[in-house]
Design an enzyme around this catalytic site. Sequence first.
Site, PDB file in Angstrom:
ATOM      1  N   ARG A 298      -1.639   1.415  -2.453  1.00 28.51           N
ATOM      2  CA  ARG A 298      -1.323   0.663  -1.235  1.00 28.51           C
ATOM      3  C   ARG A 298      -0.390   1.422  -0.280  1.00 28.51           C
ATOM      4  O   ARG A 298      -0.624   1.418   0.942  1.00 28.51           O
ATOM      5  CB  ARG A 298      -0.731  -0.702  -1.569  1.00 28.51           C
ATOM      6  CG  ARG A 298      -1.711  -1.638  -2.271  1.00 28.51           C
ATOM      7  CD  ARG A 298      -1.173  -3.070  -2.372  1.00 28.51           C
ATOM      8  NE  ARG A 298      -1.210  -3.735  -1.074  1.00 28.51           N
ATOM      9  CZ  ARG A 298      -0.153  -3.967  -0.328  1.00 28.51           C
ATOM     10  NH1 ARG A 298       1.050  -3.602  -0.719  1.00 28.51           N
ATOM     11  NH2 ARG A 298      -0.285  -4.568   0.847  1.00 28.51           N
ATOM     12  N   CYS A 327      -2.364  16.067  -6.192  1.00 26.97           N
ATOM     13  CA  CYS A 327      -2.470  17.158  -5.230  1.00 26.97           C
ATOM     14  C   CYS A 327      -2.933  16.644  -3.864  1.00 26.97           C
ATOM     15  O   CYS A 327      -3.994  17.007  -3.367  1.00 26.97           O
ATOM     16  CB  CYS A 327      -3.439  18.210  -5.768  1.00 26.97           C
ATOM     17  SG  CYS A 327      -3.430  19.735  -4.816  1.00 26.97           S
TER      18      CYS A 327
END
Length: 401
Positions: A298, A327
């Site tokens: 979120r 990453c």
Amino acid sequence: MIDFKYLAQKYDTPLYVYDFNHFTQQYNALKNAFKARKSIIAYAVKANSNLSVIRHFANLGSGADCVSIGEVKRALLAGVDKYKIIFSGVGKRDDEIKEAIQKDILMINVESEAELKRVDAIAKELGKVARISIRVNPNIDPKTHPYISTGLHENKFGVDIETAKGMYIFAKKSENLNPVGIHFHIGSQLTELEPIREASEIVANLVRSLKAINVDIKFFDIGGGLGIKYKDEELIKPYDYAQAILSTLSGLDVTIICEPGRFMVGNGGWFLTKVLYEKVNGDKRFVIVDGAMNDLIRPSLYNAYHKIEVLNDNKEISKANIVGPICESGDFFAKDIDVPKTNPGDLIVIHSAGAYGFTMASNYNTRPRAAEVAIEDGNDRLIRRRETFEDLIACEVDYLV
């Protein structure tokens, strides 16, 4: 008071923790608000689809709002009464529609003319009558985040009033459709009452016009969307919400269906993650934790705020970004917030994580999803074990060819 340190030690991190007593309180608050009318509280499974969560609500008498056949199956498996299950969603496959009809759930919530004709054709092939509702888009601005707004013409959901009338007439004439309900849902995380009342009034007036042509609507589905407190939001009280809806229904003998998700579970859930280490780039401080955007997306997806609590006694406080190991630059839980100096192993608690947390999780970067734990009457129990690497590759085939 929940002992988060004990739970993190017992179950490890990242970890989701749910307070089932809070879930009960939220359900009862909403059910009692509508006690003057026939009503079904149909928990929105998408908010938190753990089978133990669904079963908890089923035991309270809840129905289920589902947006895939998988969620329908979850609801049935968890013990929800089939006559309290609604199957919604913009893009239902033929096989999903077929299975929903065969499972004899309360109704399929139709979102377009094309879908209505598919439901009609599939019901005819099966030699059955499909109970349906139609999702009406009242074109009311819900005053919420654009990604969770659903009641405007620019959104993909539902049909306008005139299209809906034509669809109800088509359904009434069909031998394989039974139009028993009407549905609207203008958005999620709603904190203003007037747009809800306006939408309900528009749809209630449509029901009156339908009754005049002998389309007997029995279920008035008001959707969900009641907001919760993440930070400093002014919330709608369940009683005021119910009264606003009821004020629009004079003269109508209908069962109200309410489909709360976030309201039921959002503030009854926490995400626990441990500090790995700290890092400073120039004047920028990062607290790197073992949870990541694959666990709770979120903040990355909506730039959503979640209260963050560091469980240590350090008084040295400065601004930092709370970030995960993935990453991606978007892998963060918060940016530029005041937090104490941390040490490896310190526990961080992310609040209001019971809704749209685990259900939106992924295995990006081949990361196993977190475990889930229930707390009820002071006792803790594991309701979903932590995934393993073997779980992640179980469906992959022919990789040695």
